[in-house]
Design a protein around this motif. Sequence first.
Motif, PDB file in Angstrom:
ATOM      1  N   ALA A  19      19.143  58.514 -27.172  1.00  0.00           N
ATOM      2  CA  ALA A  19      17.840  58.483 -27.854  1.00  0.00           C
ATOM      3  C   ALA A  19      17.442  59.881 -28.320  1.00  0.00           C
ATOM      4  O   ALA A  19      16.919  60.067 -29.429  1.00  0.00           O
ATOM      5  N   ARG A  20      17.703  60.874 -27.494  1.00  0.00           N
ATOM      6  CA  ARG A  20      17.370  62.256 -27.855  1.00  0.00           C
ATOM      7  C   ARG A  20      18.220  62.721 -29.053  1.00  0.00           C
ATOM      8  O   ARG A  20      17.716  63.369 -29.986  1.00  0.00           O
ATOM      9  N   VAL A  21      19.505  62.380 -29.018  1.00  0.00           N
ATOM     10  CA  VAL A  21      20.396  62.770 -30.121  1.00  0.00           C
ATOM     11  C   VAL A  21      19.944  62.132 -31.431  1.00  0.00           C
ATOM     12  O   VAL A  21      19.898  62.792 -32.480  1.00  0.00           O
ATOM     13  N   LEU A  22      19.597  60.845 -31.374  1.00  0.00           N
ATOM     14  CA  LEU A  22      19.146  60.144 -32.578  1.00  0.00           C
ATOM     15  C   LEU A  22      17.836  60.718 -33.113  1.00  0.00           C
ATOM     16  O   LEU A  22      17.650  60.871 -34.328  1.00  0.00           O
ATOM     17  N   ALA A  23      16.919  61.048 -32.210  1.00  0.00           N
ATOM     18  CA  ALA A  23      15.639  61.630 -32.629  1.00  0.00           C
ATOM     19  C   ALA A  23      15.856  62.972 -33.313  1.00  0.00           C
ATOM     20  O   ALA A  23      15.239  63.265 -34.358  1.00  0.00           O
ATOM     21  N   GLU A  24      16.728  63.809 -32.734  1.00  0.00           N
ATOM     22  CA  GLU A  24      16.986  65.122 -33.320  1.00  0.00           C
ATOM     23  C   GLU A  24      17.675  65.013 -34.675  1.00  0.00           C
ATOM     24  O   GLU A  24      17.402  65.789 -35.597  1.00  0.00           O
ATOM     25  N   HIS A  25      18.579  64.018 -34.806  1.00  0.00           N
ATOM     26  CA  HIS A  25      19.344  63.900 -36.051  1.00  0.00           C
ATOM     27  C   HIS A  25      18.482  63.365 -37.194  1.00  0.00           C
ATOM     28  O   HIS A  25      18.555  63.887 -38.323  1.00  0.00           O
ATOM     29  N   TYR A  26      17.685  62.321 -36.915  1.00  0.00           N
ATOM     30  CA  TYR A  26      16.945  61.677 -38.004  1.00  0.00           C
ATOM     31  C   TYR A  26      15.538  62.230 -38.199  1.00  0.00           C
ATOM     32  O   TYR A  26      14.972  62.122 -39.287  1.00  0.00           O
ATOM     33  N   GLY A  27      14.945  62.781 -37.147  1.00  0.00           N
ATOM     34  CA  GLY A  27      13.641  63.421 -37.302  1.00  0.00           C
ATOM     35  C   GLY A  27      12.457  62.487 -37.256  1.00  0.00           C
ATOM     36  O   GLY A  27      11.358  62.897 -36.886  1.00  0.00           O
ATOM     37  N   ASP A  28      12.629  61.234 -37.656  1.00  0.00           N
ATOM     38  CA  ASP A  28      11.532  60.271 -37.571  1.00  0.00           C
ATOM     39  C   ASP A  28      12.107  58.863 -37.452  1.00  0.00           C
ATOM     40  O   ASP A  28      13.273  58.615 -37.803  1.00  0.00           O
ATOM     41  N   LEU A  29      11.305  57.945 -36.950  1.00  0.00           N
ATOM     42  CA  LEU A  29      11.770  56.587 -36.687  1.00  0.00           C
ATOM     43  C   LEU A  29      12.062  55.804 -37.967  1.00  0.00           C
ATOM     44  O   LEU A  29      13.063  55.076 -38.025  1.00  0.00           O
ATOM     45  N   PRO A  30      11.247  55.901 -39.025  1.00  0.00           N
ATOM     46  CA  PRO A  30      11.575  55.169 -40.261  1.00  0.00           C
ATOM     47  C   PRO A  30      12.969  55.504 -40.798  1.00  0.00           C
ATOM     48  O   PRO A  30      13.675  54.624 -41.300  1.00  0.00           O
ATOM     49  N   SER A  31      13.382  56.769 -40.674  1.00  0.00           N
ATOM     50  CA  SER A  31      14.725  57.133 -41.144  1.00  0.00           C
ATOM     51  C   SER A  31      15.801  56.467 -40.300  1.00  0.00           C
ATOM     52  O   SER A  31      16.821  56.004 -40.815  1.00  0.00           O
ATOM     53  N   LEU A  32      15.580  56.409 -38.999  1.00  0.00           N
ATOM     54  CA  LEU A  32      16.545  55.756 -38.121  1.00  0.00           C
ATOM     55  C   LEU A  32      16.605  54.253 -38.409  1.00  0.00           C
ATOM     56  O   LEU A  32      17.682  53.641 -38.328  1.00  0.00           O
ATOM     57  N   MET A  33      15.461  53.658 -38.770  1.00  0.00           N
ATOM     58  CA  MET A  33      15.432  52.228 -39.057  1.00  0.00           C
ATOM     59  C   MET A  33      16.355  51.856 -40.218  1.00  0.00           C
ATOM     60  O   MET A  33      16.898  50.747 -40.261  1.00  0.00           O
ATOM     61  N   ASP A  34      16.560  52.790 -41.137  1.00  0.00           N
ATOM     62  CA  ASP A  34      17.380  52.516 -42.326  1.00  0.00           C
ATOM     63  C   ASP A  34      18.773  53.126 -42.230  1.00  0.00           C
ATOM     64  O   ASP A  34      19.506  53.176 -43.229  1.00  0.00           O
ATOM     65  N   ALA A  35      19.144  53.612 -41.052  1.00  0.00           N
ATOM     66  CA  ALA A  35      20.457  54.249 -40.880  1.00  0.00           C
ATOM     67  C   ALA A  35      21.581  53.234 -41.064  1.00  0.00           C
ATOM     68  O   ALA A  35      21.471  52.078 -40.661  1.00  0.00           O
ATOM     69  N   ARG A  36      22.676  53.692 -41.697  1.00  0.00           N
ATOM     70  CA  ARG A  36      23.846  52.837 -41.915  1.00  0.00           C
ATOM     71  C   ARG A  36      24.883  53.064 -40.814  1.00  0.00           C
ATOM     72  O   ARG A  36      24.943  54.137 -40.225  1.00  0.00           O
ATOM     73  N   LEU A  37      25.703  52.054 -40.581  1.00  0.00           N
ATOM     74  CA  LEU A  37      26.691  52.109 -39.508  1.00  0.00           C
ATOM     75  C   LEU A  37      27.634  53.291 -39.664  1.00  0.00           C
ATOM     76  O   LEU A  37      27.861  54.055 -38.718  1.00  0.00           O
ATOM     77  N   GLU A  38      28.188  53.459 -40.864  1.00  0.00           N
ATOM     78  CA  GLU A  38      29.156  54.537 -41.078  1.00  0.00           C
ATOM     79  C   GLU A  38      28.513  55.914 -40.911  1.00  0.00           C
ATOM     80  O   GLU A  38      29.157  56.878 -40.513  1.00  0.00           O
ATOM     81  N   GLU A  39      27.235  55.988 -41.187  1.00  0.00           N
ATOM     82  CA  GLU A  39      26.495  57.249 -41.035  1.00  0.00           C
ATOM     83  C   GLU A  39      26.270  57.566 -39.554  1.00  0.00           C
ATOM     84  O   GLU A  39      26.460  58.702 -39.102  1.00  0.00           O
ATOM     85  N   LEU A  40      25.906  56.547 -38.784  1.00  0.00           N
ATOM     86  CA  LEU A  40      25.647  56.739 -37.354  1.00  0.00           C
ATOM     87  C   LEU A  40      26.892  57.183 -36.603  1.00  0.00           C
ATOM     88  O   LEU A  40      26.823  58.022 -35.700  1.00  0.00           O
ATOM     89  N   THR A  41      28.037  56.634 -36.969  1.00  0.00           N
ATOM     90  CA  THR A  41      29.260  56.949 -36.231  1.00  0.00           C
ATOM     91  C   THR A  41      29.751  58.366 -36.467  1.00  0.00           C
ATOM     92  O   THR A  41      30.646  58.834 -35.755  1.00  0.00           O
ATOM     93  N   THR A  42      29.193  59.060 -37.445  1.00  0.00           N
ATOM     94  CA  THR A  42      29.597  60.458 -37.676  1.00  0.00           C
ATOM     95  C   THR A  42      28.815  61.428 -36.796  1.00  0.00           C
ATOM     96  O   THR A  42      29.151  62.610 -36.727  1.00  0.00           O
ATOM     97  N   ILE A  43      27.776  60.928 -36.105  1.00  0.00           N
ATOM     98  CA  ILE A  43      26.936  61.796 -35.272  1.00  0.00           C
ATOM     99  C   ILE A  43      27.633  62.071 -33.949  1.00  0.00           C
ATOM    100  O   ILE A  43      28.115  61.148 -33.287  1.00  0.00           O
ATOM    101  N   MET A  44      27.681  63.335 -33.548  1.00  0.00           N
ATOM    102  CA  MET A  44      28.269  63.709 -32.269  1.00  0.00           C
ATOM    103  C   MET A  44      27.550  62.985 -31.133  1.00  0.00           C
ATOM    104  O   MET A  44      26.332  62.923 -31.109  1.00  0.00           O
ATOM    105  N   GLU A  45      28.310  62.391 -30.208  1.00  0.00           N
ATOM    106  CA  GLU A  45      27.833  61.652 -29.037  1.00  0.00           C
ATOM    107  C   GLU A  45      27.401  60.220 -29.339  1.00  0.00           C
ATOM    108  O   GLU A  45      27.024  59.484 -28.435  1.00  0.00           O
ATOM    109  N   ILE A  46      27.448  59.798 -30.608  1.00  0.00           N
ATOM    110  CA  ILE A  46      27.098  58.421 -30.955  1.00  0.00           C
ATOM    111  C   ILE A  46      28.381  57.693 -31.343  1.00  0.00           C
ATOM    112  O   ILE A  46      28.938  57.919 -32.416  1.00  0.00           O
ATOM    113  N   GLY A  47      28.867  56.847 -30.448  1.00  0.00           N
ATOM    114  CA  GLY A  47      30.104  56.117 -30.700  1.00  0.00           C
ATOM    115  C   GLY A  47      29.850  54.814 -31.434  1.00  0.00           C
ATOM    116  O   GLY A  47      28.706  54.435 -31.713  1.00  0.00           O
TER     117      GLY A  47
END
Length: 673
Positions: free
Chosen positions: A527-555
């Motif tokens: 949750a902390r990694v996702l918050a730091e990467h996207y900065g706000d919840l609306p951005s995370l709501m629209d995140a794509r699968l291929e985009e999420l898997t490129t984030i360090m610690e998010i498998g």
Amino acid sequence: MGSETEQLRQTIDQLRREIELHNYRYYVLDAPTITDAQFDRLMAELQQLESEYPHLITPDSPTRRVGGKPREGFATVQHTVPLLSLANAFGDGELKDFDRRVGSALGNELYDYVVELKIDGLAVSLTYRDGQMVRGATRGNGVTGEDITANLKTIRSIPLRLNKPVDLLEVRGEVYMPKESFAELNRRREERGEPTFANPRNAAAGSLRQLDPAVTAGRNLNIFVYGIGAAELSGEPLPDTHLAGLQWLESLGLRVNTYRQLCRDIDEVIGYCRLWQDKKADLPYQIDGIVVKVNSLAQQQALGATMKSPRWAIAFKFPPEQAKTTVRDIIVSVGRTGAITPTALLDPVTVAGSTVSRATLHNLDIIREKDIRIGDRVVIHKAGDVIPEVVEVLKEHRTGAERIFNMPAVCPACGAEVVRPSGESAHRCTGAACPARLLEGLIHFASRGAMNIDGLGPAVLTQLVEAGLVKDVSDLYGLTLEQLLKLERFADKSAENLVRAIAASKANPLHRLIFALGIRHVGERAARVLAEHYGDLPSLMDARLEELTTIMEIGPKIAESVVNFMREPQNRALIERLIAHGVNVVAEAAPTGQSSPLAGKTLVLTGTLASLKREEARELIEKAGGKVASSVSKKTDYVVVGEEPGSKYEKAVKLGVPVIGEEELLTMVTSQQ
């Protein structure tokens, strides 16, 4: 000063003995003489004294039963006397053959038998020196086993100190899990989508071999001691019969099964076996037979043993109880974590002493593997004499009218999409507002690691749900003082405090809200990694699968879970309601420049800190611009050391990495704020 210390030592020792006596009465005799609250007060008093005078803590203190760090593996130990397995008998004829062999070997000597229930658990040995437990081990291969002392000490029916001083005593016993505890453990695991245990024996074995003793402590294990392996006594002869030995073990405070009987001949033995074959379902634990032993220890020694088993004992094994019935339908239920579990509705049939009308099918894979269809004639039994289970399908009885079962596409409780996350056997409801998982979701949302709403515990949340005031987590932010005052046990002050605590939680950091939403596989760190990467919840709501898997610690597993959660309309609507209530959905700006004392620094935490929990320390470090790593390397800037540090401390010293304590850490993070 010396006399005061000695008096204090005596006071603490007396308190320990009193607690162990009550443990013995509760867990061994099932005859407590004080209430749970009175026992808790005694434990609290002992814990307080030991915290003030840690030099007076002893290894056999009741406070030492649960705790310690998870270990990396189990050491191998050699048994003083081998723990042999028993030969089996499956009918009266084989018992009579055993009796003829015993009679032939003993010649004209008279002999008798002791019969005991064969507990279906895990064989262990317990070693006591000077009356104090020093080691516990698994049976292993009979010659060597695994040292599981820390785990066995969590079982409260095992005394850490015997009632009488004994120079050396090694006893054998069977650790088991009660039927009720087994059913509850499997229920919790099934709701979490974890594999269930096949029977109580597997559950007990899996629990004892946990590397973390705290996990074992939560599994509600118990023990029956059934024999002496080795003993050294000063001025006291050992018992000369097995029955007397069991009575002697009881006098030492060890838990011995009360169901045992002296039998004069093999016919009495057979009668006892038949008695318990009919009565075994009434027991709160599982047995799979009766153990028959020659009573005289001298005769046992004369009879000897083969390489695998003693010649003076045999185990009579009960035949499995099964029944045939018909699957009338297969329905699904929604667990607290959203797991969809199929259940077979059966024509009622009697198995192991009770009427069975339904059987859990666990998941779709098992249904497909066994090819279970609606309308099938099936064989069922009770797994561990507890949980009805379909053993096999009688395909020769099929008429062609049987129907194949398919998982529903939408949740029967809320209508949200049902998905099967990759790599999992369970199907799951994706609806965060699903009424079937509402209470558990609310408890998680308000918990300390999530939104941390003080005063909003399970009891209060249950009241709110039952009163119809809360149908999802967003309703918490609409609660009024007037609504709370109508509930039981709420006064003006407590109601005001709760309303204030709920309002204050709106300002929590974004990562707490992401974790609080209960997205599967998204823990506090993710949750902390996702918050730091996207900065706000609306951005995370629209995140794509291929985009999420490129984030360090998010498998891939976490990424897929986030996407599934965010695309569900109910969940998006829930987040919009939280935003409308003013809940913070924006991450804090990352600290930069000289105002961040730990900017760019990597720290590692080891040991128990005095005032900070591990997650609180991590939060402080990250707010100060630092990063917390899980392992020590040459690139580590500091290792923060608490009490009982592990191998990370040793590695830091070896690599020359600076080591600091909690006070130094607090000074560093507050010096420039």
